[in-house]
Design a protein around this motif. Sequence first.
Motif, mmCIF file in Angstrom:
data_model
loop_
_atom_site.group_PDB
_atom_site.id
_atom_site.type_symbol
_atom_site.label_atom_id
_atom_site.label_comp_id
_atom_site.label_asym_id
_atom_site.label_seq_id
_atom_site.Cartn_x
_atom_site.Cartn_y
_atom_site.Cartn_z
ATOM 1 N N PHE A 169 0.823 -1.416 0.010
ATOM 2 C CA PHE A 169 0.144 0.001 0.029
ATOM 3 C C PHE A 169 0.729 1.290 0.148
ATOM 4 N N CYS A 174 -2.251 7.083 -3.637
ATOM 5 C CA CYS A 174 -3.495 7.013 -3.362
ATOM 6 C C CYS A 174 -4.494 8.331 -3.564
ATOM 7 N N ILE A 175 -5.464 8.210 -4.011
ATOM 8 C CA ILE A 175 -6.422 9.420 -4.539
ATOM 9 C C ILE A 175 -7.451 9.573 -3.544
ATOM 10 N N CYS A 177 -10.119 7.802 -2.891
ATOM 11 C CA CYS A 177 -11.560 7.878 -3.637
ATOM 12 C C CYS A 177 -12.418 6.888 -2.707
ATOM 13 N N SER A 178 -11.771 5.927 -1.876
ATOM 14 C CA SER A 178 -12.575 5.283 -0.935
ATOM 15 C C SER A 178 -13.231 3.742 -1.594
ATOM 16 N N CYS A 180 -11.379 1.280 -1.971
ATOM 17 C CA CYS A 180 -10.873 -0.143 -1.068
ATOM 18 C C CYS A 180 -11.762 -0.086 0.059
ATOM 19 N N VAL A 204 -6.294 6.715 3.600
ATOM 20 C CA VAL A 204 -6.788 5.476 4.249
ATOM 21 C C VAL A 204 -5.777 4.866 5.038
ATOM 22 N N PRO A 228 -8.192 2.183 -8.158
ATOM 23 C CA PRO A 228 -7.987 2.613 -9.601
ATOM 24 C C PRO A 228 -6.653 3.031 -9.856
ATOM 25 N N ALA A 231 -2.089 2.452 -5.944
ATOM 26 C CA ALA A 231 -1.586 2.465 -4.361
ATOM 27 C C ALA A 231 -1.866 1.024 -3.832
HETATM 28 S S1 SF4 Z 1 -8.761 2.454 -3.794
HETATM 29 FE FE1 SF4 Z 1 -6.794 3.036 -4.046
HETATM 30 S S2 SF4 Z 1 -6.655 5.189 -4.704
HETATM 31 FE FE2 SF4 Z 1 -8.759 4.667 -3.763
HETATM 32 S S3 SF4 Z 1 -8.590 5.047 -1.717
HETATM 33 FE FE3 SF4 Z 1 -8.128 3.145 -1.822
HETATM 34 S S4 SF4 Z 1 -5.899 3.098 -2.088
HETATM 35 FE FE4 SF4 Z 1 -6.579 5.099 -2.707
#
Ligand code: SF4
Length: 947
Positions: A169, A174-175, A177-178, A180, A204, A228, A231
């Motif tokens: 990770f 990481c953006i 976007c939640s 995950c 996150v 996406p 990350a």
């Molecule tokens: S799915 Fe990927 S980009 Fe989106 S919050 Fe989780 S780790 Fe970050």
Amino acid sequence: MFAKGYHDLGTPAPREAGTNNPVSPSITLEIDGTSVTVAEGTSVMRAAAVASRDIPKLCATDSLKAFGSCRLCLVEIDGRRGFPASCTTLVAEGMKVRTESPKLTELRRNVMELYVSDHPLDCVTCPANGHCELQDMAERLDITSTRYGLAGSNHHHGELDKSNPYFQFDQSLCIVCSRCVRACDEVQGTFALTVQGRGFHSQVVASAHEPFVDSECVSCGQCVETCPTGALVENSVIRVGAAERATKTTCAYCGVGCSFEVEMKGDQVVRMAPDRNGHANHGHACVKGRFAFGYATHRDRVLKPMVRAKISDPWREVTWEEAIDRTAREFTRLRDKYGAGAIGGITSSRCTNEETFLVQKLVRAAFGTNNVDTCARVCHSPTGYGLKSTIGESAGTQAFDSVEKADAIIVVGANPTEAHPVFASRLKQRLRQGARLIVIDPRTIGLVRSPHIAADVHLQLRPGTNVAVINALAHVVVTEGLTRDDYVRDRCEADSYAKWKKFIAEPRNSPEATESMTGVPAALVRSAARLYATVPNGAIYYGLGVTEHSQGTTMVMGIANLAMATGNLGREGVGVSPLRGQNNVQGSCDMGSFPHEFSGYRHVSDDAVRGAFEAKWGVSLKAEPGLRIPNMFDAALDGTFKGLYVQGEDIAQSDPNTHHVTEALSAMECVVVQDLFLNETAKYAHIFLPGSSFLEKDGTFTNAERRIGRVRKVMEPRAGFQDWEVTMLIANALGYPMRYRHPSDIMDEIASLTPTFAGVSYEKLDRLGSVQWPCNDKAPEGTPTMHVETFVRGKGKFFVTEYVPTTEHTTSEYPLLLTTGRILSQYNVGAQTRRTDNVIWSSEDLLEIHPHDADVRGIKDGDWVGITSRVGSTVLRAEVTDRIQMGVVYTTFHFPESGANVVTTENSDWATNCPEYKVTAVEAIRVAHPDEWRARHESSLRHTTTA
Ligand code: SF4
Ligand code: SF4
Ligand code: SF4
Ligand code: FES
């Protein structure tokens, strides 16, 4: 890049509240001038995708509820102000939507520039390069730089968590976007991730901001799958690089039978991507299927055939020709000297249907005996007998999807979160929607209480009292007038129902009368019975905690009785579903592995059936059933059974009373083992034939819902042959010709000889993805739900299920009851999973013991504990926990060093000989010098092997 073949529609299809039924299309709207009709409750994004207008998106994916955080999916809607997010805006009749305009492009570019300004711009070296949705969106919107510059505050130096052995990770990618977080909640149901902090500082984190490996994460990989960006990414992707091709196959671990796309680069697996079109798993997977594939290329694989004259001799590598020739000569010698009844074979529930079919054909047609059995003998043989007798077919009644329509669910003698994790996630989704749960288990299994789930009733019975509990449940149903007499009148045998009803209504079967035996408070039994019997749809899922008892078959019949009496069979949302342990337990039983049955569960004494096989196979076949596995062992010790071919099964570790098994194996003149590894059974073998892993073969597996799924070869067999080819070579060397060019030829033969498989072909499997048998003229595309109009046997038959306590009971010498089970990270005897990084979660079998029982014995958490039963002893490390009730201890059987089956007895099911693994009276004592105990255990084994 290869095409993944899945069109993500952005948001899930709407479902009717409470029922999960799809909603019919009724709303017509216009998207960019194209008219489209979709169901009420559909998002504008999904409607656009249906109309082939894919709107840019980042936080949306159709396996998760819409979230509306990235603002990339904005659209224009006539009559509405502003630019609504298409993922969270629902369609309306007559709506006119524009998905592209100069203004929308400008807004989307602004959003992307903001993302890009806080993103390391090194796509070329990023492991996600080529399958990153952020990269795709940037390209689509033509963003190559950002007006906001790269100098401001950013997350470029975010944490890098490499603690999990399978994925990393990288916060810097990481953006937030939640996706995950939502995948872990909505799909997996573990709730291990959260977004911590606000605004720029939001990030996150796993559990309470812990490394992934120390958090509640169970490494299912769903967060990785949905991320996406780069990350969350698999270590195998980082190590091997981008995939060049992808091939669909079926998981070789448990009976859920998840479908995967194996992504390959050269001959290396890049990753196992859960197949979103997979009917059993719908894009989900668990830590075993998803990540634990490294055993296939492990250095312990034996890649050369080996022989030896005596089991005390060292192995000698030989050519395939020599090994096959020797195998044929040995079986011919034994047959000539002792008769065909002195030899036999064991098929494997890990091998394909085609391989299993060939082994039983080899034994019946080339050896000339019905001495063939399967490892299902030791797990689900009571399922076959019990369900066949009551409802007419030796298989579960439902598709996994059926659980979405269940209102009350009984889970009995199964621990799905550990042993059938992908099904457990589906079950938990339904429970979070409001379905009620009854757990019947001696342990407080994970389902009893986990995030956002709590069983309504937990019947924590004493091991061995299943039948008393199922009778007590049925007693309540019958005596409180909760039976569905109209259903029973239409569909079941009146006589058997009347007889059963009279028996079950007897006061001795009441919850109050059985409470002292079962340990379950009568009030709990009453509330569980009322709950199951009064909801519209009641479903029962069960596992080896039902079958591996001296009354395993009685319990299966008791379950079927209860389901019939309450009208809970024959439609979606109900049913009786055995959760199969190994990947192809269902298939190995279907394929005629039992000594008394041909494929499709037809008795060998049936002249018409046997005649069909004789005509096809060109030999005369025996009409009498052959020996079951335990009978083979007994006969070996009596000196009448001399030679055994064991494909893909480690009977010395997995069968009960190890001493007895090893003595029997030692008494045979020729044991041929075919396996990936030199397993425990191979210690008693004279010929070792290397096996092939599921990655190296073509064929099919049949999962617990009767679903036949394709296994496809992604790499060449490392030892030179697929397993079915080896069986064919042996047959030919024995003078019995087998000439198959491909496993599809074998399936064609199976279809021609087996009515329930008559419509199965590789062409159909390729076209439909998978089918559930029966698949024939009546059901050309298979049968998701069985017994719809009538039961397969015609009228359902009730059986009187008298509770007969096991003879294995506690005494002052053996005051505890040992029961066994599985854990998530390991599989069966551990041959595969022990050779993967899964060992970081579990590297030994532990003995769970209640704090009180531990205390009176001076045992502390982590102490070595010697376990002694009437048949053997072993040593295990203690885990003191109140998951287990007082008077009961529990362990797994994944590690040969602990040899849990050294202590299990030879008690077995009255009908099928399935061993009573689940009840062994033992004593546990604290041990200061575990090595002495280990040495004692090993020397006793050595003693038996050289005797
Ligand atoms: S799915 Fe990927 S980009 Fe989106 S919050 Fe989780 S780790 Fe970050
Ligand atoms: S791997 Fe699975 S359990 Fe672990 S955080 Fe990701 S989704 Fe949750
Ligand atoms: S749930 Fe079973 S079939 Fe699915 S990935 Fe896990 S082990 Fe494989
Ligand atoms: S995809 Fe709609 S807001 Fe992210």
